[in-house]
Design an enzyme around this catalytic site. Structure first.
Site, PDB file in Angstrom:
ATOM      1  N   ASP A  90       0.832  -1.193   0.000  1.00 40.93           N
ATOM      2  CA  ASP A  90       0.000   0.000   0.000  1.00 40.93           C
ATOM      3  C   ASP A  90       0.870   1.248   0.000  1.00 40.93           C
ATOM      4  O   ASP A  90       1.742   1.403   0.854  1.00 40.93           O
ATOM      5  CB  ASP A  90      -0.904  -0.004   1.237  1.00 40.93           C
ATOM      6  CG  ASP A  90      -1.772   1.241   1.337  1.00 40.93           C
ATOM      7  OD1 ASP A  90      -2.902   1.200   0.814  1.00 40.93           O
ATOM      8  OD2 ASP A  90      -1.318   2.243   1.914  1.00 40.93           O
ATOM      9  N   TYR A 128       2.999   9.772   0.059  1.00 42.07           N
ATOM     10  CA  TYR A 128       4.002   9.101   0.884  1.00 42.07           C
ATOM     11  C   TYR A 128       5.422   9.210   0.338  1.00 42.07           C
ATOM     12  O   TYR A 128       6.389   9.038   1.092  1.00 42.07           O
ATOM     13  CB  TYR A 128       3.668   7.613   1.034  1.00 42.07           C
ATOM     14  CG  TYR A 128       2.347   7.289   1.668  1.00 42.07           C
ATOM     15  CD1 TYR A 128       1.625   8.255   2.367  1.00 42.07           C
ATOM     16  CD2 TYR A 128       1.810   6.008   1.561  1.00 42.07           C
ATOM     17  CE1 TYR A 128       0.407   7.947   2.938  1.00 42.07           C
ATOM     18  CE2 TYR A 128       0.589   5.690   2.140  1.00 42.07           C
ATOM     19  CZ  TYR A 128      -0.118   6.663   2.814  1.00 42.07           C
ATOM     20  OH  TYR A 128      -1.326   6.349   3.379  1.00 42.07           O
ATOM     21  N   LYS A 147      -2.857   5.996  -3.856  1.00 38.73           N
ATOM     22  CA  LYS A 147      -3.917   6.960  -3.548  1.00 38.73           C
ATOM     23  C   LYS A 147      -3.596   8.327  -4.136  1.00 38.73           C
ATOM     24  O   LYS A 147      -2.431   8.714  -4.221  1.00 38.73           O
ATOM     25  CB  LYS A 147      -4.099   7.095  -2.034  1.00 38.73           C
ATOM     26  CG  LYS A 147      -4.151   5.779  -1.283  1.00 38.73           C
ATOM     27  CD  LYS A 147      -4.208   5.995   0.220  1.00 38.73           C
ATOM     28  CE  LYS A 147      -3.919   4.721   0.976  1.00 38.73           C
ATOM     29  NZ  LYS A 147      -2.482   4.348   0.953  1.00 38.73           N
ATOM     30  N   HIS A 169      -7.734   9.755  -1.531  1.00 38.51           N
ATOM     31  CA  HIS A 169      -7.116   9.669  -0.207  1.00 38.51           C
ATOM     32  C   HIS A 169      -7.996  10.265   0.896  1.00 38.51           C
ATOM     33  O   HIS A 169      -8.107   9.707   1.989  1.00 38.51           O
ATOM     34  CB  HIS A 169      -5.758  10.379  -0.231  1.00 38.51           C
ATOM     35  CG  HIS A 169      -4.775   9.825   0.739  1.00 38.51           C
ATOM     36  ND1 HIS A 169      -3.422   9.796   0.507  1.00 38.51           N
ATOM     37  CD2 HIS A 169      -4.931   9.273   1.966  1.00 38.51           C
ATOM     38  CE1 HIS A 169      -2.796   9.249   1.533  1.00 38.51           C
ATOM     39  NE2 HIS A 169      -3.691   8.926   2.437  1.00 38.51           N
TER      40      HIS A 169
END
Length: 333
Positions: free
Chosen positions: A65, A70, A100, A133
């Site tokens: 994931d 990120y 996302k 998200h």
């Protein structure tokens, strides 16, 4: 909500444990592994992600994931490619990859370009699951954290979801879904969606059980994936310090983390767990050959509830916005 699949599409090598999977409702999708590796760490970046992802794949994990925010997409893609080269997995198709789209990309004309950028980072032709998200839009631009309050703008949910559906139709996202959506936001989405969301990824653990949302998603055929299944990062971890969970863990000869993950699995939800340590990665997989007792479940059901991840937590402390944050940051019990 989806139930564990009797058999899934992922394969593992001889001697490698097989993680159960949950069937998702979307046509053309694939089962969601019950346990996956989360790659969000703060400050955001890809440090140690490649090694952790490769180690997880070697242990039998088949769900990775990530997210545009990120900064770990490139490392995830490199880990999958290396796993294929080493023969850890036969092909990229064996790995379920989620990414996302951040709030600054939640505009109808930016959804597809955002996914294409993520695919370029991942060096993949498609993702298995693409998520909105947050149900929040900010001024267009590169993902930034925290969000400036003055950058929040009204979200065109209908237009954004139409673009998400186009990503699915083009085959760039095998399934599409959302994250951090409440029942109210899901109702709004379902009222305009031609392709309903396959997954809602939300904060979920024994300290924040999401009972109302779980029942709603089960009724609507939306699979739930838990993030922060062990209470998230930081010193004040209410899950790992929970006396009820500690009591159960001692009686069962399991760790508090395993009790929490097992409870989530028994709710019919999958989970993504952030860990960079090999022993933790192994421990997180050892939750499938035993069950909690009715007494354990009753005790867990009575734990006082506390939501850790709030919209206000991803916003800068200063500044103002014309958007009603109360509508976005609903706490459902």
């Amino acid at each position: 909500m989806a139930s564990p699949a009797a058999a899934g599409s992922a394969s593992v090598g001889v001697g490698v444990p097989k993680i159960p999977e949950f069937l998702a409702a979307t046509a053309g999708g694939r089962p969601v592994p019950a346990v996956g590796l989360g790659t969000a760490s703060f400050p955001f970046g890809e440090k140690d992600v490649r090694a952790a992802a490769l180690a997880a794949l070697e242990l039998g994990y088949r769900h990775l994931d990530t997210a545009s925010l990120y900064g770990s997409e490139r490392a995830v893609g490199e880990a999958v490619a290396e796993a294929v080269r080493r023969g850890v997995v036969a092909s990229r198709e064996e790995v379920f990859v989620t990414t996302k789209m951040w709030c600054s990309q939640s505009h109808p004309d930016l959804v597809l370009p955002s996914l294409r950028e993520s695919l370029q980072n991942l060096q993949m032709e498609y993702v298995d699951l693409y998520l909105i998200h947050w149900p929040v839009a900010t001024k267009p631009g590169k993902p930034q954290f925290p969000i400036k309050r003055e950058d929040i703008v009204p979200m065109d949910l209908s237009g954004v979801w139409r673009a998400m559906e186009e990503c699915h139709r083009l085959g760039l996202a095998r399934m599409i879904g959302v994250s951090n959506f409440t029942t109210t936001k899901l109702q709004q989405l379902l009222s305009i969606a031609e392709i309903p969301p396959a997954v809602n990824q939300v904060e979920m653990n024994p300290i924040w059980q999401q009972k109302k949302l779980i029942e709603f998603c089960k009724d609507k055929g939306i699979h739930v994936t838990a993030y922060s299944p062990l209470g998230g990062q930081g010193m004040s971890n209410a899950v790992l310090r929970c006396e009820v969970l500690e009591e159960i863990s001692k009686a069962r000869g399991k760790s508090v983390a395993q009790i929490s993950l097992r409870w989530i699995y028994e709710q019919g939800a999958s989970m993504v767990v952030k860990s960079l340590k090999l022993e933790r990665l192994k421990e997180n997989m050892e939750i499938f050959n035993w069950e909690l007792s009715d007494e354990d479940r009753l005790k867990i059901g009575q734990i006082p509830q506390h939501k850790k991840v709030r919209l206000t937590g991803i916003l800068s402390s200063e500044g103002t916005t014309s958007v009603d944050l109360a509508e976005l940051d609903v706490v459902e019990m």
